[in-house]
Design a protein around this motif. Structure first.
Motif, PDB file in Angstrom:
ATOM      1  N   GLU A 350       0.816  -1.030   0.035  1.00 32.50           N
ATOM      2  CA  GLU A 350       0.142   0.027  -0.105  1.00 32.50           C
ATOM      3  C   GLU A 350       1.042   1.274  -0.274  1.00 32.50           C
ATOM      4  O   GLU A 350       1.787   1.464   1.050  1.00 32.50           O
ATOM      5  N   ALA A 351       1.012   2.001  -1.174  1.00 32.79           N
ATOM      6  CA  ALA A 351       1.697   3.050  -1.300  1.00 32.79           C
ATOM      7  C   ALA A 351       1.039   4.409  -1.550  1.00 32.79           C
ATOM      8  O   ALA A 351      -0.106   4.544  -2.166  1.00 32.79           O
ATOM      9  N   SER A 352       1.832   5.530  -0.982  1.00 34.91           N
ATOM     10  CA  SER A 352       1.239   6.981  -1.495  1.00 34.91           C
ATOM     11  C   SER A 352       2.276   7.625  -2.079  1.00 34.91           C
ATOM     12  O   SER A 352       3.532   7.582  -1.683  1.00 34.91           O
ATOM     13  N   GLU A 388      -2.933   7.647  -4.274  1.00 32.39           N
ATOM     14  CA  GLU A 388      -2.975   6.210  -3.354  1.00 32.39           C
ATOM     15  C   GLU A 388      -3.058   5.142  -4.266  1.00 32.39           C
ATOM     16  O   GLU A 388      -3.730   4.904  -5.201  1.00 32.39           O
ATOM     17  N   THR A 413       9.583   3.478   3.787  1.00 28.55           N
ATOM     18  CA  THR A 413       8.485   3.215   4.707  1.00 28.55           C
ATOM     19  C   THR A 413       8.872   3.506   6.111  1.00 28.55           C
ATOM     20  O   THR A 413      10.103   3.580   6.303  1.00 28.55           O
ATOM     21  N   SER A 418       3.021   0.703   5.410  1.00 24.58           N
ATOM     22  CA  SER A 418       2.704   1.549   4.375  1.00 24.58           C
ATOM     23  C   SER A 418       3.858   2.288   3.789  1.00 24.58           C
ATOM     24  O   SER A 418       5.036   2.368   4.431  1.00 24.58           O
ATOM     25  N   TRP A 419       3.938   2.558   2.465  1.00 24.11           N
ATOM     26  CA  TRP A 419       4.997   2.806   1.628  1.00 24.11           C
ATOM     27  C   TRP A 419       4.661   4.224   1.220  1.00 24.11           C
ATOM     28  O   TRP A 419       3.634   4.638   0.905  1.00 24.11           O
ATOM     29  N   ASN A 439      -7.069   9.900   5.283  1.00 25.56           N
ATOM     30  CA  ASN A 439      -7.165   9.560   4.095  1.00 25.56           C
ATOM     31  C   ASN A 439      -8.645   9.785   3.351  1.00 25.56           C
ATOM     32  O   ASN A 439      -9.361  10.481   4.074  1.00 25.56           O
ATOM     33  N   GLN A 445      -4.680   6.809   8.887  1.00 29.06           N
ATOM     34  CA  GLN A 445      -3.870   5.549   8.612  1.00 29.06           C
ATOM     35  C   GLN A 445      -2.482   6.280   8.023  1.00 29.06           C
ATOM     36  O   GLN A 445      -2.244   7.408   7.890  1.00 29.06           O
ATOM     37  N   ASN A 446      -1.585   5.380   8.224  1.00 25.45           N
ATOM     38  CA  ASN A 446      -0.221   5.862   7.920  1.00 25.45           C
ATOM     39  C   ASN A 446      -0.084   5.719   6.433  1.00 25.45           C
ATOM     40  O   ASN A 446       0.842   5.199   5.819  1.00 25.45           O
ATOM     41  N   ALA A 448      -1.774   5.268   3.875  1.00 27.44           N
ATOM     42  CA  ALA A 448      -2.034   4.245   2.742  1.00 27.44           C
ATOM     43  C   ALA A 448      -3.703   4.079   2.923  1.00 27.44           C
ATOM     44  O   ALA A 448      -4.274   4.267   4.074  1.00 27.44           O
TER      45      ALA A 448
END
Length: 464
Positions: A350-352, A388, A413, A418-419, A439, A445-446, A448
């Motif tokens: 899960e990446a932002s 996202e 990360t 979360s990335w 989000n 959330q961190n 993601a």
């Protein structure tokens, strides 16, 4: 992050850049200007034999380019070669007995090829000689290596300029017409390697910019000028020292890192801080996940590869070609090891993404899609400043970090779950500030989005 309607022009720009990135990634499956020659009862038979022999040699070069040396004994072989190959000792025999080596025939080999181009073709009544560039099908080669259960890499570093300096007992040669070392680098280009290199034009401007002595002395100003002229971030000095002793050519070759632009060091420093800064979210603070220090960029003066050769005098071009192949393989080995694709393992990240412009976003998106370590990228939401995503990555994410770093991007990360991905300058600004970002679902959330990974397990991989 506010969700905005994406315009047709915006999407078109993204697709165009993605398409060009994918096309560029196929370059590693091209083996240029392979020397072929054969003799037979007639010219037609000689041509067929030469082309088949060249295709076999080109495939061998390609498979060795993509894999590490330890796996070369297990690479697929041509049918006529299986009886010729014998283990070098009991230990090798036991290892080969445990693994099945795939065998290829003429038709299977031709099916791997997408086309070829012939240069400088010469033939007589019974002989044939030419240079042939062979192009192989990326999907077919990937499947071949997967079937052989051999990890491989197809991620390229950025292009480097190589300055081939030849030293003999008579002096130094670089731009002179009688420099066979420069000629060897130009006969078969090396811009399709995983660590691609290109030789200079060797015109008057080059000769007035840097001399062979300045190259060996790693003259910063002159090397920087060459880097600027050829729009590269790295210049490598290929120093070959040749002498003849008792009818033998003794050749010592070193690839020396002569120049690396300051922007690369700045980016590398930021990437290192992102992943290893003590007391923030470095190795000690991350629950799981890698750092980027495993693949440190070469400093000026570092020897990237070196080798020594002793061969019978008389055929320096063949010796030079062999030497180039060996030192490039040595130089590429650390990069291969850090970018090998292991299809037995896959993870959903899960990446932002964070960006300030369309250019930055398309760079991030195309870099991910063109990287063979990524099976698929699903964009869940997109705005003018971020996205996202759900990224399917093969093997250790550490390798994906290295692959992104090679393309000038920071992937990191902060919690091992979360990335985040961004250009180094944007990463420096946003790192450590996303722990409590809200989000699009209004949940904290961190960095993601909440997703159900199981829902994506059955989706086909677009790359294969």
């Amino acid at each position: 992050m506010t969700i905005l309607r994406i315009s047709a022009a915006f999407c078109a720009a993204i697709l165009a850049i993605i398409g060009s990135a994918l096309a560029a990634g196929d370059d590693v499956f091209v083996v240029p200007r392979v020397t072929v020659q054969a003799q037979a009862d007639n010219a037609t038979a000689a041509k067929l034999i030469a082309q088949r022999s060249g295709r076999r040699h080109a495939l061998q070069l390609l498979l060795r380019r993509l894999t590490v040396e330890e796996d070369w004994p297990y690479l697929p072989r041509f049918a006529s070669e299986t009886s010729e190959v014998s283990p070098t000792g009991p230990e090798d025999f036991s290892m080969l007995a445990e693994r099945t080596v795939l065998t290829l025939d003429h038709s299977m080999l031709e099916a791997l090829e997408s086309g070829f181009e012939v240069y400088n073709e010469k033939s007589s009544a019974r002989t044939y000689r030419a240079y042939i560039t062979y192009r192989f099908k990326p999907a077919a080669i990937r499947k071949l290596l997967r079937d052989a259960q051999i990890p491989y890499s197809e991620a390229q570093t950025r292009m480097a300029l190589v300055l081939p300096v030849l030293e003999t007992q008579n002096g130094l040669y670089l731009w002179e017409e009688n420099n066979p070392w420069m000629a060897a680098w130009k006969v078969r280009p090396y811009n399709n390697e995983l660590t691609p290199m290109t030789a200079p034009l060797g015109d008057l401007e080059d000769a007035s910019t840097i001399s062979p002595r300045q190259a060996l002395a790693l003259n910063e100003e002159a090397l920087a000028a060459m880097a600027e002229r050829y729009s590269v971030s790295q210049v490598i000095v290929a120093h070959a020292f040749l002498k003849q002793v008792d009818g033998q050519h003794q050749l010592r070759v070193r690839l020396v890192n002569g120049f690396r632009e300051s922007a690369d060091f700045s980016a590398d420093a930021e990437l290192s801080q992102i992943n290893t800064a003590p007391g923030q979210f470095g190795f000690d603070d991350v629950q799981q996940g890698p750092t980027t220090n495993a693949f440190a960029p070469a400093q000026v003066g570092d020897v990237l590869a070196q080798a020594l050769f002793n061969r019978e005098a008389g055929n320096f071009p063949a010796l030079a070609e062999e030497a180039i192949e060996v030192v490039i393989a040595k130089h590429a080995k650390p990069w291969k090891e850090r970018t090998l694709i292991d299809h037995t393992e896959a993870a959903l990240l899960e990446a932002s993404a964070f960006f300030n412009s369309l250019g930055d976003w398309t760079k991030i998106r195309s870099a991910l899609i063109s990287t063979p370590l990524v099976g698929s990228v699903q964009v869940r939401s997109l705005s003018r400043t971020g996205a996202e995503m759900l990224i399917r990555a093969y093997g250790d994410p550490d390798k994906l970090i290295v692959a992104m770093e090679a393309q000038g991007l920071a992937l990191w990360t902060e919690d091992g779950v979360s990335w985040m991905i961004a250009t180094p300058s944007t990463a420096q600004r946003v790192r450590g500030k996303q722990r409590n970002r809200r989000n699009r679902f209004g949940e904290y959330q961190n960095g993601a989005l909440p997703v159900q990974p199981a829902a994506y397990e059955g989706q086909p991989d677009p790359r294969y």
